[in-house]
Design a protein around this motif. Structure first.
Motif, PDB file in Angstrom:
ATOM      1  N   ARG A  54       0.830  -1.219   0.000  1.00 49.39           N
ATOM      2  CA  ARG A  54       0.000   0.000   0.000  1.00 49.39           C
ATOM      3  C   ARG A  54       0.859   1.262   0.000  1.00 49.39           C
ATOM      4  N   SER A  73       0.595   1.197  -4.456  1.00 45.31           N
ATOM      5  CA  SER A  73      -0.701   1.836  -4.740  1.00 45.31           C
ATOM      6  C   SER A  73      -0.616   3.337  -5.001  1.00 45.31           C
ATOM      7  N   ARG A  95      -4.579  -2.471  -5.754  1.00 50.81           N
ATOM      8  CA  ARG A  95      -5.081  -2.357  -4.385  1.00 50.81           C
ATOM      9  C   ARG A  95      -4.773  -3.626  -3.600  1.00 50.81           C
TER      10      ARG A  95
END
Length: 278
Positions: A114, A118, A125
């Motif tokens: 993350r 991302s 995700r």
């Protein structure tokens, strides 16, 4: 899981999907290996497997394309995304129109993905799933055999489980295949790596990986290397995956045996690809 099910012969070469281009793929793999700007976790934070993080990820990108038929615009689910070993090379293969979801029980791996993937690739995700596992998440609250992922039916075109089935008991394999069947769109594919104990593997060729001295667990279908750490490496009777795949309504379209057993192959673990017919 003892019923004998008649299976159709399976080719060891999967039919390529329309956009597959070997020259482009080879160029992309070379570029990925040389790209010093791609994110990479520190060596002491990598908890998945051994070997070179980048090289293995790039190698598996090739297997997903060549054997699995993953397409640049696919909606992709990576079950057991770890610390992004396959997600990183896929950032350079999947198009902005594609969608990638990675799920894993290890919080540190999800957090790294993350933080490092991302923000740059907003179609990538990652979600943590609190599924119990003796090695990776011993305090997990969800039993593997009761797993239900929080996605709508037919949400994905391509689902893969790399080095996941090699650490699961048979009843949990069935749960993951059941979920894959639910989540795949018609025509979608499931890509699994595994250790299949066929006659060659049982014969223990001198060239076989000496770390994988599997012994059958009771009546099967599981084979274990170390009963004191049963999920460290799990193999299965030849035919087990075919029966599970057929049981949940998928069709096996490829079975390619790996070189862990001591025979020549383009990949280490065995690869199985199943399709949800339209």
């Amino acid at each position: 899981m003892t019923a004998v099910v008649a299976l159709k012969p399976v080719s060891d070469v999967v039919a390529a999907r329309p956009d597959f281009d070997e020259a482009r793929l080879a160029w992309l793999q070379e570029t990925l290996l040389a790209n010093r700007f791609l994110p990479e976790p520190t060596a002491d934070s990598i908890f998945v497997g051994d070997g070179d993080f980048r090289a293995i990820g790039v190698e598996f990108l090739g297997h997903l394309v060549r054997f699995g038929g993953i397409l640049p615009d696919d909606r992709v689910l990576d079950i057991g995304s770890g610390i992004g070993r396959l997600a990183v090379p896929l950032t350079q293969y999947l198009s902005p129109a594609a969608a990638y979801w990675g799920v894993d029980p290890v919080a540190e791996g999800i957090a790294w993905c993350r933080e490092r993937i991302s923000p740059v690739y907003d179609n990538f995700r990652f979600d943590r799933i609190d599924v119990a596992h003796h090695i990776y998440n011993p305090k997990g609250t969800i039993k593997g055999e009761a797993l239900k992922l929080s996605f709508e039916p037919e949400s994905f075109d391509f689902i893969f489980m790399v080095s996941v089935a090699t650490h699961l008991p048979p009843r949990e394999i069935a749960a993951y295949v059941r979920e894959a069947q639910r989540l795949l769109a018609p025509g979608g594919r499931l890509f699994i790596t595994a250790f299949v104990l066929d006659e060659t593997a049982k014969s223990a060729l001198p060239q076989r990986d000496p770390r994988l001295q599997f012994k059958r667990e009771g009546e099967g279908p599981a084979w274990l290397v170390d009963r004191t750490a049963p999920l460290g490496a799990v193999g299965f009777d030849d035919g087990f995956f075919e029966r599970v795949i057929q049981r949940f309504g998928l069709s096996l379209c490829l079975k390619s045996l790996g070189h862990w057993r001591g025979q020549p192959a383009a990949h280490y673990q065995d690869i199985l690809v199943a399709e949800k017919k339209g």
